[in-house]
Design a protein around this motif. Structure first.
Motif, PDB file in Angstrom:
ATOM      1  N   GLN A  51       1.266  -1.115   0.133  1.00 31.58           N
ATOM      2  CA  GLN A  51       0.359   0.545  -0.121  1.00 31.58           C
ATOM      3  C   GLN A  51       1.350   1.453   0.129  1.00 31.58           C
ATOM      4  O   GLN A  51       0.312   2.366  -0.520  1.00 31.58           O
ATOM      5  N   LEU A  52       2.097   1.027   0.039  1.00 37.77           N
ATOM      6  CA  LEU A  52       3.292   2.747   0.123  1.00 37.77           C
ATOM      7  C   LEU A  52       3.214   3.106  -0.890  1.00 37.77           C
ATOM      8  O   LEU A  52       3.730   2.071  -2.358  1.00 37.77           O
ATOM      9  N   ALA A  53       2.917   4.063  -1.647  1.00 41.38           N
ATOM     10  CA  ALA A  53       2.816   4.573  -3.028  1.00 41.38           C
ATOM     11  C   ALA A  53       4.812   3.824  -3.673  1.00 41.38           C
ATOM     12  O   ALA A  53       4.449   4.339  -4.556  1.00 41.38           O
ATOM     13  N   GLY A  54       5.729   4.836  -2.625  1.00 40.27           N
ATOM     14  CA  GLY A  54       6.909   4.409  -3.238  1.00 40.27           C
ATOM     15  C   GLY A  54       7.298   3.236  -3.684  1.00 40.27           C
ATOM     16  O   GLY A  54       7.437   2.676  -4.723  1.00 40.27           O
ATOM     17  N   VAL A  55       6.744   1.911  -3.075  1.00 42.88           N
ATOM     18  CA  VAL A  55       6.631   0.527  -3.303  1.00 42.88           C
ATOM     19  C   VAL A  55       5.893   0.142  -4.415  1.00 42.88           C
ATOM     20  O   VAL A  55       5.846  -0.397  -5.330  1.00 42.88           O
ATOM     21  N   ARG A  56       4.381   0.914  -4.599  1.00 42.33           N
ATOM     22  CA  ARG A  56       3.686   0.391  -6.098  1.00 42.33           C
ATOM     23  C   ARG A  56       4.462   1.354  -7.077  1.00 42.33           C
ATOM     24  O   ARG A  56       4.196   0.614  -7.881  1.00 42.33           O
ATOM     25  N   GLN A  57       5.189   1.962  -6.857  1.00 42.62           N
ATOM     26  CA  GLN A  57       5.890   2.704  -8.098  1.00 42.62           C
ATOM     27  C   GLN A  57       6.997   2.063  -7.895  1.00 42.62           C
ATOM     28  O   GLN A  57       6.836   1.501  -9.392  1.00 42.62           O
ATOM     29  N   VAL A  58       7.388   1.575  -6.861  1.00 43.16           N
ATOM     30  CA  VAL A  58       8.513   0.431  -7.784  1.00 43.16           C
ATOM     31  C   VAL A  58       8.606  -0.675  -8.366  1.00 43.16           C
ATOM     32  O   VAL A  58       8.939  -1.033  -9.638  1.00 43.16           O
ATOM     33  N   ALA A  59       7.322  -1.065  -8.307  1.00 44.76           N
ATOM     34  CA  ALA A  59       6.261  -2.960  -8.834  1.00 44.76           C
ATOM     35  C   ALA A  59       6.014  -1.901  -9.820  1.00 44.76           C
ATOM     36  O   ALA A  59       6.282  -3.175 -11.028  1.00 44.76           O
ATOM     37  N   THR A  60       5.418  -1.026 -10.306  1.00 46.71           N
ATOM     38  CA  THR A  60       4.682  -0.700 -11.739  1.00 46.71           C
ATOM     39  C   THR A  60       6.173  -0.259 -12.698  1.00 46.71           C
ATOM     40  O   THR A  60       6.712  -0.823 -13.750  1.00 46.71           O
TER      41      THR A  60
END
Length: 131
Positions: A51-60
């Motif tokens: 749910q962390l925005a930075g983690v989602r960006q890296v995953a994307t």
């Protein structure tokens, strides 16, 4: 296969810099597995690492570039938990994003990046976000 522990905090700019560095490593991105790790110190909302925005960006970014990844979350002291995770998963490298702090700031607030570098025998790569 090359495993990298990516210690992510809540800063999205630092997360993008970490993803970019990993994507730029020589060789094929399909030979890399990144472990997207976050150590919660306080989590009253009960959020998960996904749910962390930075983690989602890296995953994307990794979805687009073909880097395999998995999630890792824990709570406690970031330094000891990141080092323990690196040892437990037997990663080949740790990737962290440093903050710009003065020497006085490091003394007062500590430096996770510096402490991880000094506390592990594994290679640690540090990145800084572009200004």
């Amino acid at each position: 296969m090359f495993r990298i522990l990516v210690g992510l905090d809540t800063d999205e700019n630092r997360a993008r810099a970490q993803a970019s560095m990993i994507e730029s490593l020589p060789g094929s991105t399909d030979e890399i597995t990144a472990v997207l790790a976050h150590v919660f110190q306080e989590n009253p909302e009960g959020r998960s690492v996904q749910q962390l925005a930075g983690v989602r960006q890296v995953a994307t970014a990794f979805d687009e570039s073909g880097v395999d990844y998995e999630y890792y979350e824990t709570s406690g002291d970031p330094v000891s938990e990141l080092i323990a995770a690196a040892d437990e998963m037997d990663v080949d490298m740790i990737c962290l994003a440093g903050r710009k702090r003065t020497p006085t700031g490091k003394v007062l607030f500590g430096s996770v990046t510096q402490s991880v570098i000094l506390g592990t025998d594994r290679p640690v790569v540090t990145v800084s976000p572009e200004e």
